[in-house]
Design a protein around this motif. Structure first.
Motif, short mmCIF file in Angstrom:
data_model
loop_
_atom_site.label_atom_id
_atom_site.label_comp_id
_atom_site.label_asym_id
_atom_site.label_seq_id
_atom_site.Cartn_x
_atom_site.Cartn_y
_atom_site.Cartn_z
N ASN A 205 0.77 -1.27 -0.34
CA ASN A 205 -0.10 -0.50 0.35
C ASN A 205 0.37 1.27 -0.12
OD1 ASN A 205 -2.67 -1.15 -0.02
ND2 ASN A 205 -2.32 -1.47 1.91
N SER A 206 2.44 1.46 -0.03
CA SER A 206 3.10 2.55 -0.38
C SER A 206 2.90 3.18 -1.45
CB SER A 206 4.43 2.27 0.37
OG SER A 206 4.72 1.10 1.06
N ILE A 207 3.24 4.53 -1.50
CA ILE A 207 2.60 5.29 -2.05
C ILE A 207 3.88 6.44 -2.52
CG2 ILE A 207 1.50 6.87 -3.71
CD1 ILE A 207 -0.92 5.64 -3.29
N GLN A 208 5.22 6.79 -3.09
CA GLN A 208 5.80 8.00 -2.66
C GLN A 208 5.44 8.79 -3.69
OE1 GLN A 208 9.83 6.59 -4.82
NE2 GLN A 208 10.26 6.91 -2.54
N PHE A 209 5.52 9.86 -2.26
CA PHE A 209 5.51 11.13 -3.08
C PHE A 209 5.73 12.20 -4.02
CE2 PHE A 209 8.11 13.05 -0.04
CZ PHE A 209 8.18 14.00 -0.84
N GLN A 210 4.85 12.53 -5.09
CA GLN A 210 5.66 13.09 -6.27
C GLN A 210 4.63 14.38 -7.06
OE1 GLN A 210 6.46 10.66 -9.80
NE2 GLN A 210 5.89 8.45 -8.62
N GLY A 211 5.03 15.77 -7.70
CA GLY A 211 4.48 16.01 -8.36
C GLY A 211 4.37 15.92 -9.89
N ILE A 212 3.26 17.13 -10.40
CA ILE A 212 3.26 17.00 -11.76
C ILE A 212 2.75 19.08 -11.65
CG2 ILE A 212 1.56 15.87 -12.33
CD1 ILE A 212 -0.49 17.50 -12.07
N SER A 213 3.96 19.39 -13.42
CA SER A 213 3.83 20.48 -14.00
C SER A 213 2.86 21.21 -12.92
CB SER A 213 4.86 20.24 -15.02
OG SER A 213 4.17 19.94 -15.70
N TYR A 214 2.89 22.42 -13.14
CA TYR A 214 1.30 23.98 -12.91
C TYR A 214 1.98 24.36 -13.91
CZ TYR A 214 -1.85 27.15 -10.79
OH TYR A 214 -3.13 28.09 -10.29
N THR A 215 0.53 24.67 -14.63
CA THR A 215 0.45 25.75 -15.11
C THR A 215 -0.27 26.89 -15.42
OG1 THR A 215 -1.42 24.22 -16.33
CG2 THR A 215 0.71 23.79 -17.79
N ASP A 216 -1.53 27.13 -15.13
CA ASP A 216 -2.76 27.85 -14.60
C ASP A 216 -3.60 27.38 -14.21
OD1 ASP A 216 -4.77 27.65 -17.10
OD2 ASP A 216 -2.76 27.94 -17.36
N SER A 217 -5.10 27.95 -13.07
CA SER A 217 -5.69 27.58 -12.80
C SER A 217 -6.86 26.73 -13.45
CB SER A 217 -6.62 28.49 -11.54
OG SER A 217 -6.59 29.52 -12.74
N LEU A 218 -6.95 27.78 -14.63
CA LEU A 218 -7.92 26.73 -15.57
C LEU A 218 -7.37 25.76 -16.60
CD1 LEU A 218 -8.59 30.82 -17.35
CD2 LEU A 218 -9.52 29.38 -15.71
N THR A 219 -6.44 25.54 -17.19
CA THR A 219 -6.20 24.44 -17.75
C THR A 219 -5.21 23.23 -16.55
OG1 THR A 219 -3.97 25.20 -18.18
CG2 THR A 219 -5.73 26.08 -19.68
N GLN A 220 -5.21 23.41 -15.89
CA GLN A 220 -4.71 21.92 -15.04
C GLN A 220 -5.43 21.27 -14.69
OE1 GLN A 220 -1.49 23.02 -14.04
NE2 GLN A 220 -1.25 21.27 -12.53
N LYS A 221 -4.58 19.65 -14.77
CA LYS A 221 -5.97 18.55 -14.32
C LYS A 221 -5.22 17.92 -12.69
CE LYS A 221 -7.70 18.76 -18.19
NZ LYS A 221 -7.78 20.12 -18.26
N TRP A 222 -5.12 16.63 -12.62
CA TRP A 222 -4.92 15.70 -11.75
C TRP A 222 -3.79 15.01 -12.55
CZ3 TRP A 222 -6.79 11.50 -11.78
CH2 TRP A 222 -7.95 11.77 -12.61
N GLY A 223 -3.71 14.48 -10.54
CA GLY A 223 -3.20 13.36 -11.02
C GLY A 223 -2.51 11.93 -9.83
N ILE A 224 -2.90 10.92 -10.09
CA ILE A 224 -3.26 10.53 -8.81
C ILE A 224 -2.12 8.94 -9.13
CG2 ILE A 224 -4.03 8.83 -7.57
CD1 ILE A 224 -5.84 11.08 -7.58
N LEU A 225 -1.45 8.78 -7.02
CA LEU A 225 0.20 7.95 -8.08
C LEU A 225 -1.06 6.58 -6.85
CD1 LEU A 225 1.99 10.81 -6.09
CD2 LEU A 225 2.86 9.44 -8.41
N LEU A 226 -0.11 5.41 -7.45
CA LEU A 226 -1.02 4.51 -7.45
C LEU A 226 0.05 3.83 -6.52
CD1 LEU A 226 -2.00 2.71 -10.93
CD2 LEU A 226 -3.44 4.16 -9.20
N SER A 227 -0.55 2.72 -5.60
CA SER A 227 0.70 2.21 -4.47
C SER A 227 0.63 0.51 -5.56
CB SER A 227 -0.25 1.33 -3.43
OG SER A 227 -1.70 0.90 -3.82
N TRP A 228 1.44 -0.16 -4.60
CA TRP A 228 1.53 -1.25 -6.03
C TRP A 228 0.25 -1.86 -6.30
CZ3 TRP A 228 1.35 -6.85 -4.75
CH2 TRP A 228 1.73 -7.61 -6.63
#
Length: 575
Positions: A205-228
């Motif tokens: 169930n471990s997940i390491q934190f990571q990030g995505i690049s930020y553009t702007d509040s209008l076009t930004q989407k989302w990312g989800i990190l998965l455990s094994w």
């Protein structure tokens, strides 16, 4: 800790030469004795408890609340807030505030469902690292879409694919998977990327934190990190046919100020010369780096108590700094060139509280660049991250490596604490010091199977481990900020013994190499480089006294250099 780091073992001690830490200076014994009774590991642990509950990124509420919590500790310890510039009081502090060039971010909640199943596959309440940093929120009802597996998520793999309206799943870093998928019309991304040392098939169930690049509040989407476990379940489902998933994300982005907390214990006679401690606040873990924040806060309180009782009288200033990793420390150095000239030593506390029985992370001192970073052999080893091989021109000869190590080994000699070292690799708050040609070291732990994961929680932290680190670090600072000629002479003799021990070890390794058919000239050169490194390191010891070095110090340095010369010549002749 954000470093491609390394692990290695401590300097080798052989029976022919008495370990340096076996003959501590009288002043050192006094420091360890009073630190044992004054440093309160439970108070340090309580601060870790406060800080680790908060998801900390520079500028966000969790980061700021942590800074202000440490401020209260300083106030209660007797530090007075500065009102204009660096104050001349004995115990002072300030909070520096700077507008951030980009928005800050913090997670609120999230969940991931396979449509048709009642229970969520992942939820923020039980896995706080599942939201990629700088993800935008979904609509309140979430986003429901077909899941498309995209391999590693590389641009080449996605070439010509229509992902409009789809949620993708890739096995790679979220930054690349997200960036390539969004360009192809995806509404969001799931990614799995866990290094082998975290043992993901065991810690499912471990997940390491990571990030995505930020553009702007209008076009930004989302990312989800998965455990094994989540990744495997999705792959099994996809193998059976089309899969639809629902993702709900709630986050905040907003303009903010970046805070840096600086506390000073002003030196009595040489206040412009200083020993600087640093601990970074950002990152959401308990060991990384709430343990550094909590340990340093209690170190600052302890120092204030001892100074107020006149049990410690530093002649040079001791500075404690909390902020954004590397950024705040670098700024402290480069923003004031006059102040920077007075910084004589920098020591970073990062991941210093590990319960090694639970995490597997051994205590380490990351050394300044020495020849072991060029010729990593014998018991010198790198961690799973690996280290870059350095050149002879990258060397930083200085006594600080051995001086701190000897303090730690003295603490270990009566407590059973495990102390090791690793060749230089960089990536934490010690690097800005070294980049500015200031001696800088790192105290930390690795290899931690829970490094950067959601399992890096309070139960992985050992109060006793923090105390070992704190006592050794403060004893080092107290010695270097108050050493008289007698103490400095004893320390120079310590370092000479370290040099002779290292030369003996390297000679044994080179002799073995020559017997195995390796080039004799190369092995002789290795010994010569170690000789030169220690001769220069001993020369630096002229600045140990908190005043002008006297005859005894100078003679000890000269004698040590002569011993290093003679022993190296003897070893080279025997190869």
């Amino acid at each position: 800790m954000n470093k491609l780091f390394t692990l290695s073992l401590s300097l080798l001690f052989v029976t022919a030469i008495e370990p340096a830490w076996a003959q501590p200076a009288a002043r050192e014994k006094k420091y360890f004795k009073i630190l044992e009774t004054t440093f309160n590991e439970q108070q340090a642990y309580n601060t870790v408890w406060f800080v680790e509950q908060r998801w900390r990124l520079a500028g966000n509420s969790g980061f700021n609340e942590s800074i202000y919590h440490v401020e209260k500790i300083l106030q209660q310890a007797g530090y007075k807030k500065e009102t204009n510039g660096e104050a001349t009081g004995t115990l002072t502090y300030r909070i520096e505030k700077r507008p951030m060039s980009r928005v800050t971010w913090e997670p609120v909640d999230a969940s991931l469902f396979i449509v048709g199943e009642k229970e969520p596959l992942l939820q923020f309440r039980t896995n706080r690292n599942m939201i990629a940093m700088y993800s935008a929120s979904t609509p309140a009802e979430g986003v429901t879409a077909e899941l498309v597996y995209i391999g590693h998520g590389s641009a080449k793999e996605l070439e010509g694919k229509d992902l409009n309206g789809k949620i993708v799943m890739g096995e790679g870093g979220i930054g690349g998977v997200y960036g390539n998928a969004i360009k192809n019309g995806a509404v969001g991304a799931l990614a799995y990327s866990m290094p082998a040392y975290t043992q993901p098939s065991k810690n499912t169930n471990s997940i390491q934190f990571q990030g995505i690049s930020y553009t702007d509040s209008l076009t930004q989407k989302w990312g989800i990190l998965l455990s094994w476990a989540a990744k495997e379940k999705l792959k099994v489902a996809l193998a059976k046919g089309p899969v639809t998933v629902k993702v709900v994300v709630n986050t905040k982005t907003y303009r903010a100020e970046e805070l840096t907390l600086v506390a000073n214990v002003r030196g009595k006679t040489r206040p412009d010369e200083r020993f600087v401690f640093s601990a970074h606040v950002q990152e959401p873990g308990a060991n990384d780096n709430a343990s550094g924040v909590g340990t340093l806060a209690e170190m600052a309180r302890t120092t204030a108590a001892l100074v107020q009782k006149k049990k410690v009288v530093p002649q040079r200033t001791i500075t404690f700094l909390w902020g954004d990793e590397i950024v705040s420390t670098r700024r402290y150095i480069v923003d004031d060139s006059i102040r920077a000239k007075g910084i004589k030593w920098g020591l970073s506390l990062d991941m210093v509280g590990e319960d090694i029985q639970k995490t597997g992370g051994t205590f380490l001192i990351e050394k300044m660049p020495d020849p072991s970073a060029i010729w990593t052999r014998g018991k010198e080893k790198h961690t799973e991250w690996g280290g870059s091989e350095l050149k002879e021109s990258d060397m930083f000869p200085h006594y600080f490596n051995d001086l701190l190590l000897n303090r730690c080994l003295f603490e270990a000699s009566t407590t059973g604490w495990v102390v090791r070292t690793n060749p230089f690799e960089g990536g934490s708050d010690h690097t800005p010091f070294l980049m500015a040609k200031i001696p800088g070291l790192l105290m930390w732990h690795f290899t931690d199977v829970f490094y950067h994961t959601d399992a890096d929680r309070l139960d992985m932290v050992s109060p006793i481990e923090m105390k070992h680190v704190a006592k050794s670090a403060l004893a080092t600072a107290f010695l270097l900020t108050s050493a008289d000629d007698k103490t400095a002479t004893a320390l120079v003799k310590d370092i000479t013994r370290n040099a002779l021990q290292r030369l003996q070890t390297e000679y044994a390794l080179s002799k073995e190499a020559v017997q195995a058919g390796k080039e004799k000239a190369k092995e002789q050169h290795i010994l010569e480089v170690w000789r030169d490194w220690y001769i220069k390191a001993l020369a630096c010891a002229i600045d140990i006294p908190a005043g002008e070095a006297g005859r005894l110090v100078k003679e000890a340095i000269e004698k040590g250099q002569q011993q290093v010369q003679e022993q190296t010549a003897n070893y080279i002749s025997q190869l």
